[in-house]
Scaffold this motif. Structure first.
Motif, PDB file in Angstrom:
ATOM      1  N   ARG A  85       0.928  -1.243  -0.141  1.00 19.40           N
ATOM      2  CA  ARG A  85       0.082   0.222  -0.078  1.00 19.40           C
ATOM      3  C   ARG A  85       1.142   1.129  -0.182  1.00 19.40           C
ATOM      4  O   ARG A  85       0.541   2.314   0.552  1.00 19.40           O
ATOM      5  N   GLU A 101      -2.099  -1.383  -5.180  1.00 18.50           N
ATOM      6  CA  GLU A 101      -3.545  -1.998  -4.472  1.00 18.50           C
ATOM      7  C   GLU A 101      -4.748  -1.121  -4.995  1.00 18.50           C
ATOM      8  O   GLU A 101      -5.646  -1.597  -5.154  1.00 18.50           O
ATOM      9  N   ASP A 125      -5.761  -1.529  -8.389  1.00 17.81           N
ATOM     10  CA  ASP A 125      -6.278  -2.581  -8.695  1.00 17.81           C
ATOM     11  C   ASP A 125      -7.819  -2.700  -8.068  1.00 17.81           C
ATOM     12  O   ASP A 125      -8.716  -3.090  -8.939  1.00 17.81           O
ATOM     13  N   LEU A 126      -7.824  -1.968  -7.090  1.00 20.75           N
ATOM     14  CA  LEU A 126      -9.223  -1.851  -6.724  1.00 20.75           C
ATOM     15  C   LEU A 126     -10.053  -1.084  -7.608  1.00 20.75           C
ATOM     16  O   LEU A 126     -11.310  -1.394  -7.835  1.00 20.75           O
TER      17      LEU A 126
END
Lengths: 495, 495
Positions: free
Chosen positions: B214, B238, B241-242
């Motif tokens: 992160r 991250e 990707d979210l």
């Protein structure tokens, strides 16, 4: 990335299952007759459990719902409440009967938090990347400023005696691999309380980490009900190294601001679901995981992975043409992370039927690939399960682990001598992300998750269907109530 | 950890240096006579440069001073000013004459910054871990809230045309290894300006990262002087990707709050030092690194490592019984990260003597181990240097790299046809920490740093002492001024 790119093709999965079976039913006619008593597990059922678990991507899709859709779910939070409702909805969609059971949970809430190494003649100062530990009280609004004293063990803290009075105790350690967690977790869990008793003003704990990109790892710290409490936070390994280097050269002062608070206990729930056994419904095989997570990250490995593994095991077992001999009960515990209230509530509420719990397991070591099966039972456990292991060969899990099965939430079942089992997973990278902002969906490999889900479903079925049950183990040495619930060795990995 | 645990013993290092020499002077009497013209580099000097660089731990100790003592040093900041004074003090302590040269630098200052994916029917919402990009304007104080549109290339952005109006453009990509940096860096550097021209309200760029916990990676983005500017930030892999997963399912709205600001240009300095040549002092071998860093982390790899390598090379060369034939000049540039003003200022101030710069290099790819020597010169460069490589054998660097030598700060020397050289280092893990809070001292391996320092010292000496000089390369194709300073391929790794 889409799940479809990761999962095995259905035909490959079935081939693996069939090919993995050393007792090959189809080739029997061309081979010498087997001994009359040879036990053959129902491989047709293995195809229905292991195959879909490997190929359908259902557990990963559900993990995405829980992590992306709901996110963090610390006990007492809106996220935790949403997760309870999600679990009920999901079980219903799966055709598995489910209900909630009340659990009163602590409600600790993170606030503003920051820290800094103050400037000195040796440094212009540095920010500290930190996370308050669950259970920490806040600092005064203006913060806490004090000199730092470093220790590397609870014994070293004790040896300092009054020397820590008014200071911030910095618990440093040398964790480098996952197996080190158990050795050093006590510094976080018990260090701050002991430092407080010795008169310290605050505590900083080096993160229990196997990797760091300035990544703090939170976790619980425990103060005695009547004992003194001091603000306590975890700092990154980088910041711990910096503190250590600065302390080698002279005095170091740190300023710490923590705005966390403990609100009144909140009403929450365990989610319980079950598939009634066809022959001995009164005998219960309990499979579990914990629904709560820390308030950072989205609890993908801890313990979203465990949650979706046991839910998927139940879904697949519920779809079988006939239910297994015994009842399979799923418990999604609330409050593993900072209180274990769910585990205790279940053991109390179900005290009368614990003698009929013939096996229990908790999946709580992340979403890694399966590496073996573990047990904590009386004599003959491996012999009972061994004939059932063939479908696990292709998953790399058809062996017994040297570790004793356990889990924090099922540890309250120990006095009732409930046999434990488990699917051990590869947790070598688990502590890269454990209790951090980085515990997110992308860290879980869909194939690994699918494999562990498959193993969970099959071993659960084995214990629910096996003609015999595990022998109950001896009661644990220490009587219950003499100490805080002691998680067995294995369980510490999941805290 | 203490340096002493990492460095090689002095005797081992000397053994390596001697043993590595294919032209072994001591064994000459027992071997056939060598050809009359065989060139033998002065191995006694190699022992005095390579040996101490490997064994004394001086470059690592100095890196600790720069990173722990001074910390981040973005152009115009107090840290940058402190670093200039530190460099002057350090050169003085080393007996190397040093001075400052003025550079007017931009002064961009980070402020409050946060972002979130807003709740929708698919998610309860998520925080975005981000860093404003250097050069970004702020949002309005109440923040910017807009729908997100994802693109994976500048071409895809252009194809959307008006479709990005009022939206936040999300630049996603597939960087996975260090070699990908050059392919995708343009999304960060030029993407926001192009999105602004197309009417976008903001930009988010997936971090240029090879690892993430992160962990956002900042960096510069460039707007045209008269063009529109929009708030721009990098988000973690991250969070990228979210966003991607959420966008696959429907519309996503993000709120972004950036409090960064551009203050008036500030007075700053390059630090220049030199060791006057004994025979041809007017001929200059320039070795360099950049003293500024981003405002996150402590710039240990980027570019503290380069700084201490070239400083240590100068210190060791200055201690030799006699100076090399030519002048060795060290330049610690200011403002590589967000303006390249130091590189341009040097080229302008020294325009009259650039024809006497016989070689130039910049170390700016982190503190990894050395893997080879690179060149950008006219014909015969490798032949000139080859006889000098034997002391690099034991360092694993006695070969020529396929990469062309270069560096962002020395790119303004291209029009003057200054030959470039370089010590290539292993930068495979460089983009784990590049431009992040995690670029800290602990990430630099003291042994790797010592080896690259040794190689830097020796190759610098070789070019300053070699009887002949490198042939000047052709002038670059595009005339200077026709475009923003184009860093050669190699240089992009250091931005």
């Amino acid at each position: 990335m889409p799940v479809s790119t990761f999962i095995l093709s259905s035909s490959l999965a079935l081939q693996l299952v069939s090919g993995a079976a050393p007792v090959a039913t189809k080739s029997a006619p061309t081979k010498p007759a087997q001994t009359a008593k040879a036990f053959t597990p129902p491989l047709a059922v293995a195809e229905k459990l292991v195959g879909p678990a490997l190929t359908e991507g259902h557990s990963y899709a559900r993990l995405a719902e829980l992590t992306d859709g709901i996110g963090p779910r610390l006990s007492g939070s809106e996220g935790a409440a949403a997760a309870v409702q999600w679990a009920l909805r999901s079980f219903k969609a799966d055709g598995v009967k489910a209900w909630t059971e009340p659990v009163k949970v602590p409600r600790w809430v993170r606030g503003e938090e920051r820290g800094e190494v103050l400037a000195s003649e040796r440094t212009r100062g540095h920010p500290l990347f930190l996370l308050a530990l669950g259970g920490s009280p806040p600092t005064a609004p203006e913060g806490l400023t004090a000199e730092v004293v470093e220790v590397t063990s609870l014994e070293a803290l004790a040896a300092l005696g009054d020397g820590v009075k008014g200071k911030i105790v910095f618990f440093n350690h040398t964790m480098s691999v996952a197996a080190d967690y158990g050795r050093f977790a006590g510094l976080r869990g018990r260090g701050p309380a002991l430092a407080a008793k010795a008169g310290a003003a605050g505590a900083l704990v080096r993160s229990l980490a196997t990797a760091s990109l300035r990544t703090p790892h939170t976790g619980s710290t425990r103060f005695e009900d009547e004992g003194p409490r001091i603000p306590a936070a975890s700092i990154t390994t980088e910041d711990a190294d910096l503190l250590h280097r600065q302390l080698e050269k002279g005095a170091v002062r740190v300023k710490l601001v923590l705005g966390c608070s403990e609100l009144p206990d909140a009403d929450s729930h365990n989610v319980v679901a079950e598939i009634r056994g066809r022959e001995k419904p009164q005998e219960i095989v309990l499979i579990s995981a914990h629904l709560d997570s820390w308030d950072v990250g989205t609890g993908a490995h801890d313990d979203g992975a465990g949650v979706v593994m046991v839910m998927e095991a139940a879904r697949l077992i519920a779809k079988l043409p006939q239910a297994p001999r015994r009842t399979v009960r799923v418990v999604l515990y609330m409050n593993e992370e900072n209180g274990l209230r769910g585990g205790r509530a279940y053991a109390e509420a179900h005290a009368a039927e614990l003698s009929r719990h013939v096996a229990a397991m908790e999946m709580d070591a992340g979403g890694g690939r399966p590496v073996g099966v573990s047990l904590r039972a009386g004599a003959g456990g491996q012999e009972l399960l061994k004939p059932w292991l063939s479908p696990l060969v292709a998953l790399g899990a058809a062996n017994f682990s040297a570790r004793e099965a356990g889990g924090a939430d099922i540890s309250p079942l120990l006095p009732a001598r409930v046999p434990f089992f488990g699917v051990e997973v590869d947790s070598s990278r688990y502590f890269d992300v454990h209790h951090t902002h980085a515990d997110t969906l992308d860290k879980v490999d869909p194939q690994d998750l699918a494999r562990s889900t498959a193993a969970t479903a099959w071993v659960t079925y084995a214990l629910a269907e096996s003609p015999a049950t595990l022998v109950r183990p001896e009661a644990p040495a220490a009587p219950p109530g003499s100490a805080p619930v002691a998680a067995p060795q294995k369980a510490s990995a999941g805290h």
